[in-house]
Motif scaffolding. Structure first.
Motif, short mmCIF file in Angstrom:
data_model
loop_
_atom_site.label_atom_id
_atom_site.label_comp_id
_atom_site.label_asym_id
_atom_site.label_seq_id
_atom_site.Cartn_x
_atom_site.Cartn_y
_atom_site.Cartn_z
N ILE A 196 27.43 38.60 44.08
CA ILE A 196 27.67 39.99 44.48
C ILE A 196 28.65 40.05 45.64
O ILE A 196 29.56 40.88 45.67
CB ILE A 196 26.35 40.70 44.82
N PHE A 197 28.51 39.12 46.61
CA PHE A 197 29.47 39.09 47.72
C PHE A 197 30.86 38.72 47.21
O PHE A 197 31.85 39.30 47.64
CB PHE A 197 29.04 38.10 48.80
N GLY A 198 30.94 37.78 46.28
CA GLY A 198 32.24 37.40 45.72
C GLY A 198 32.90 38.57 45.02
O GLY A 198 34.11 38.78 45.14
N LEU A 199 32.12 39.35 44.29
CA LEU A 199 32.64 40.54 43.64
C LEU A 199 33.17 41.53 44.67
O LEU A 199 34.27 42.08 44.53
CB LEU A 199 31.55 41.19 42.78
N GLY A 200 32.40 41.76 45.72
CA GLY A 200 32.84 42.66 46.78
C GLY A 200 34.08 42.15 47.50
O GLY A 200 34.98 42.91 47.86
N TYR A 201 34.17 40.83 47.68
CA TYR A 201 35.32 40.23 48.36
C TYR A 201 36.59 40.39 47.51
O TYR A 201 37.65 40.68 48.04
CB TYR A 201 35.04 38.75 48.63
N VAL A 202 36.45 40.22 46.21
CA VAL A 202 37.61 40.36 45.32
C VAL A 202 38.08 41.80 45.28
O VAL A 202 39.29 42.07 45.26
CB VAL A 202 37.26 39.84 43.90
#
Length: 107
Positions: free
Chosen positions: A50-56
């Protein structure tokens, strides 16, 4: 050194001990039941996704106000990713609350 300094140092030591206990003791208990440890790893992995999605998704714009506080594009993207993660998790929590209440009413 007066009493306040001694009390602050003592409180820092106690917070450190509590932090170590909060990290180490659950790990010791989890080693008895490896399935609970695996479920914890799955939860952490989901949070990282979820953090990776938000970061992208997040942008890396830096305005003049941000540069005054030494914020570069990388830090702006990291903060944006954290905020998007918080928004997504808040939305999931709210949907879960509404679903739970509606399912209680229907039953």
């Amino acid at each position: 050194m007066d009493f306040i300094d001694i009390a602050l140092i003592g409180s820092y030591i106690l917070v450190g001990i509590a932090l170590l206990a909060a990290i180490i003791l659950p790990l010791i208990n989890a080693l008895d039941d490896l399935s609970s440890l695996a479920m914890s790893a799955v939860g952490i992995l989901i949070l990282l996704v979820i953090f990776g999605l938000g970061y992208v998704i997040s942008g890396d714009e830096v305005t003049a106000v941000y540069t005054k506080y030494n914020v570069d594009a990388g830090l702006s993207k990291l903060v944006g990713g954290s905020l998007i993660m918080m928004y997504l998790l808040t939305g999931v929590a709210l949907v879960g609350i509404v679903y739970t209440e509606i399912s209680k009413i229907v039953k």
